[in-house]
Design a protein around this motif. Structure first.
Motif, PDB file in Angstrom:
ATOM      1  N   ARG A  96       0.824  -1.213   0.000  1.00 43.98           N
ATOM      2  CA  ARG A  96       0.000   0.000   0.000  1.00 43.98           C
ATOM      3  C   ARG A  96       0.855   1.258   0.000  1.00 43.98           C
ATOM      4  NH1 ARG A  96      -3.495  -1.429   5.212  1.00 43.98           N
ATOM      5  NH2 ARG A  96      -1.391  -2.062   5.835  1.00 43.98           N
ATOM      6  N   TYR A  97       2.090   1.132   0.476  1.00 41.16           N
ATOM      7  CA  TYR A  97       2.950   2.306   0.621  1.00 41.16           C
ATOM      8  C   TYR A  97       4.271   2.186  -0.122  1.00 41.16           C
ATOM      9  CZ  TYR A  97      -0.271   2.354   4.594  1.00 41.16           C
ATOM     10  OH  TYR A  97      -1.393   2.283   5.381  1.00 41.16           O
ATOM     11  N   TYR A  98       4.666   0.982  -0.498  1.00 35.59           N
ATOM     12  CA  TYR A  98       5.970   0.769  -1.114  1.00 35.59           C
ATOM     13  C   TYR A  98       5.877   0.991  -2.623  1.00 35.59           C
ATOM     14  CZ  TYR A  98      10.391  -1.471  -2.359  1.00 35.59           C
ATOM     15  OH  TYR A  98      11.648  -1.729  -2.845  1.00 35.59           O
ATOM     16  N   LEU A  99       6.763   1.847  -3.157  1.00 36.51           N
ATOM     17  CA  LEU A  99       6.716   2.187  -4.581  1.00 36.51           C
ATOM     18  C   LEU A  99       7.958   1.722  -5.334  1.00 36.51           C
ATOM     19  CD1 LEU A  99       5.332   5.850  -4.294  1.00 36.51           C
ATOM     20  CD2 LEU A  99       4.041   3.733  -4.647  1.00 36.51           C
ATOM     21  N   GLY A 100       8.862   1.039  -4.656  1.00 35.47           N
ATOM     22  CA  GLY A 100      10.103   0.623  -5.294  1.00 35.47           C
ATOM     23  C   GLY A 100       9.958  -0.679  -6.070  1.00 35.47           C
ATOM     24  N   SER A 101      11.071  -1.149  -6.602  1.00 32.51           N
ATOM     25  CA  SER A 101      11.117  -2.394  -7.365  1.00 32.51           C
ATOM     26  C   SER A 101      11.369  -3.565  -6.416  1.00 32.51           C
ATOM     27  CB  SER A 101      12.229  -2.338  -8.412  1.00 32.51           C
ATOM     28  OG  SER A 101      12.503  -3.609  -8.934  1.00 32.51           O
ATOM     29  N   ASP A 131      -1.618  -5.517  -7.477  1.00 31.50           N
ATOM     30  CA  ASP A 131      -1.205  -5.294  -8.870  1.00 31.50           C
ATOM     31  C   ASP A 131       0.274  -4.917  -8.972  1.00 31.50           C
ATOM     32  OD1 ASP A 131      -3.785  -5.808  -9.627  1.00 31.50           O
ATOM     33  OD2 ASP A 131      -4.330  -3.717 -10.039  1.00 31.50           O
ATOM     34  N   ARG A 132       0.824  -4.332  -7.904  1.00 32.80           N
ATOM     35  CA  ARG A 132       2.222  -3.896  -7.949  1.00 32.80           C
ATOM     36  C   ARG A 132       3.201  -5.068  -8.055  1.00 32.80           C
ATOM     37  NH1 ARG A 132       2.015   1.090  -3.528  1.00 32.80           N
ATOM     38  NH2 ARG A 132       0.872   2.535  -4.891  1.00 32.80           N
ATOM     39  N   LEU A 133       2.732  -6.268  -7.744  1.00 30.06           N
ATOM     40  CA  LEU A 133       3.596  -7.430  -7.887  1.00 30.06           C
ATOM     41  C   LEU A 133       3.920  -7.695  -9.358  1.00 30.06           C
ATOM     42  CD1 LEU A 133       2.018  -9.982  -5.372  1.00 30.06           C
ATOM     43  CD2 LEU A 133       4.011  -8.526  -5.050  1.00 30.06           C
ATOM     44  N   ALA A 134       3.088  -7.197 -10.243  1.00 33.52           N
ATOM     45  CA  ALA A 134       3.319  -7.407 -11.680  1.00 33.52           C
ATOM     46  C   ALA A 134       4.388  -6.469 -12.244  1.00 33.52           C
ATOM     47  CB  ALA A 134       2.006  -7.208 -12.451  1.00 33.52           C
ATOM     48  N   LEU A 135       4.774  -5.469 -11.452  1.00 27.81           N
ATOM     49  CA  LEU A 135       5.729  -4.473 -11.958  1.00 27.81           C
ATOM     50  C   LEU A 135       7.177  -4.919 -11.823  1.00 27.81           C
ATOM     51  CD1 LEU A 135       4.042  -1.273 -10.448  1.00 27.81           C
ATOM     52  CD2 LEU A 135       3.760  -2.238 -12.729  1.00 27.81           C
ATOM     53  N   GLY A 136       7.418  -5.973 -11.064  1.00 32.71           N
ATOM     54  CA  GLY A 136       8.777  -6.464 -10.900  1.00 32.71           C
ATOM     55  C   GLY A 136       9.590  -5.702  -9.884  1.00 32.71           C
TER      56      GLY A 136
END
Length: 380
Positions: A341-346, A375-380
């Motif tokens: 919810r808060y993490y924006l890194g790789s 969904d952020r898990l799809a960003l790698g």
């Protein structure tokens, strides 16, 4: 009759105008400690917000959040419903033994979101496997909701989503990866241990310990006993579900901290600051005492020094994991916990940088179903 109707209309009109005037004269609050959230402020009127519809939504939220004596009116509403023997208040079922159980019905279940989250998680696990992580080092640990485990305490008419069907869907989607089933051990222990807070949506520390014991068993490791820990007790906790009802007679709970040898020597870091251990005991003086675990929710939490075994665990989590991590920290050289919810890194870069060897995804079942941040898990 016509005159009587006019008087009633005039009285209600005066009441509405008076309440609106009182709300306008009262300075806006920034934060509700009772609800543990930031309150909506007066929105700015722009062409874009009007066109998108955001302005109308924000005005509605503003009027609700800044309503005069909002908490008092909530308490009055709840008391009136209780007098009418209504046990469904503010999205909460008033269950037996003082439990408040969140009302998540089949209509609240977003089947498309659940399917997408499971597909995304499966693809993330598959990518980790392709990168060399063994399947047996990856675990998804969904925590059953209080409504699933404490069904016998619910009102007869209570309607909740089918958690058993959801778990079957999880099993099918993640075949080949470890998926411990907490439902049976939790149901068996519920009569002996308080696994969930009565007025909060989280599990208790005793519940987190049972989850940890099940996790260790699933890994094929010895299971620690509760007697292995020293327990500190802090009474007086009323949680997030209490905030939706605000009944002065609601039950209070005791927050328990489980201490183990050496835990004060672990290196703990969150909010870009080093901390002395996993517990922020200053938070026990505030309403949301659950924030005693790492001071609340952060993009990342790192715990080092639990064991010298070369194992480094990445935990993808919601707030349920906060009470779990102090147990698991003893088993790994390092734990890095990430709140999507808060993490924006790789994540891939983080895993490579920290030398991650093991992966645990720990969510409350209802939280995982609804969380779009998966969904952020799809960003790698």
């Amino acid at each position: 009759m016509k005159k009587q109707n006019s008087i009633i209309i005039a009285v209600f009109g005066l009441l509405i105008v008076s309440l609106g005037l009182l709300s306008w004269l009262t300075p806006d609050a920034d934060f509700s400690e009772n609800e543990n959230r930031v309150l909506q402020q007066l929105p700015r009127l722009t062409a874009d917000t009007v066109k998108s519809g955001d302005f109308g939504d924000e005005v509605e939220d503003y009027l609700s959040d800044q309503f005069w004596q909002r908490d008092r009116w909530t308490a009055i509403r709840s008391r009136a419903k209780m007098l009418l023997l209504n046990r469904d208040i503010g999205g909460v079922y008033l269950a037996d033994d003082g439990y408040y159980i969140e009302k998540v019905t089949p209509n609240d279940l977003d089947g498309e979101r659940l399917a997408k989250n499971l597909q995304t998680l499966r693809q993330f696990f598959d990518r980790c496997a392709e990168s060399g992580m063994a399947a047996e080092n990856m675990t998804f640990l969904p925590v059953p909701t209080p409504g699933c485990i404490l069904r016998d305490k619910l009102p007869e008419y209570a309607t909740l989503f089918d958690e058993d069907a959801v778990f079957a869907q999880m099993e099918a989607a993640l075949e080949g990866y470890r998926l411990p089933d907490l439902r049976e051990p939790f149901a068996a222990a519920a009569g002996e241990r308080q696994l969930y807070y009565r007025t909060d949506h989280h599990w208790t520390t005793a519940g987190a310990l049972l989850g940890y014991q099940c996790y260790r068993a699933a890994l094929g490791l010895p299971v620690p006993d509760e007697a292995d820990f020293t327990v500190e007790e802090y009474p007086g906790f009323r949680g997030t579900l209490y905030s939706k009802v605000l009944d002065a007679n609601a039950a209070t709970d005791t927050v328990m901290l489980y201490r183990q040898p050496g835990d004060t020597g672990w290196s703990v870091r969150y909010d870009n600051t080093d901390h002395a251990g996993c517990y922020d005991t200053a938070k026990l003086a505030q309403k949301d005492m659950y924030e005693v675990f790492f001071g609340g929710n952060w993009p990342t939490v790192t715990v080092r020094g639990g064991a010298e075994n070369g194992r480094r665990l990445l935990v993808l989590k919601d707030s349920y994991a906060n009470a779990f991590l102090p147990f698991a920290a003893a088993d790994y050289e390092e734990i890095v916990a990430v709140d999507l919810r808060y993490y924006l890194g790789s994540l891939s870069e983080l895993m490579q940088q920290e030398g991650i060897t093991d992966l645990l995804v720990l969510y409350s079942t209802s939280s995982f179903i609804a969380d779009p941040k998966i969904d952020r898990l799809a960003l790698g």
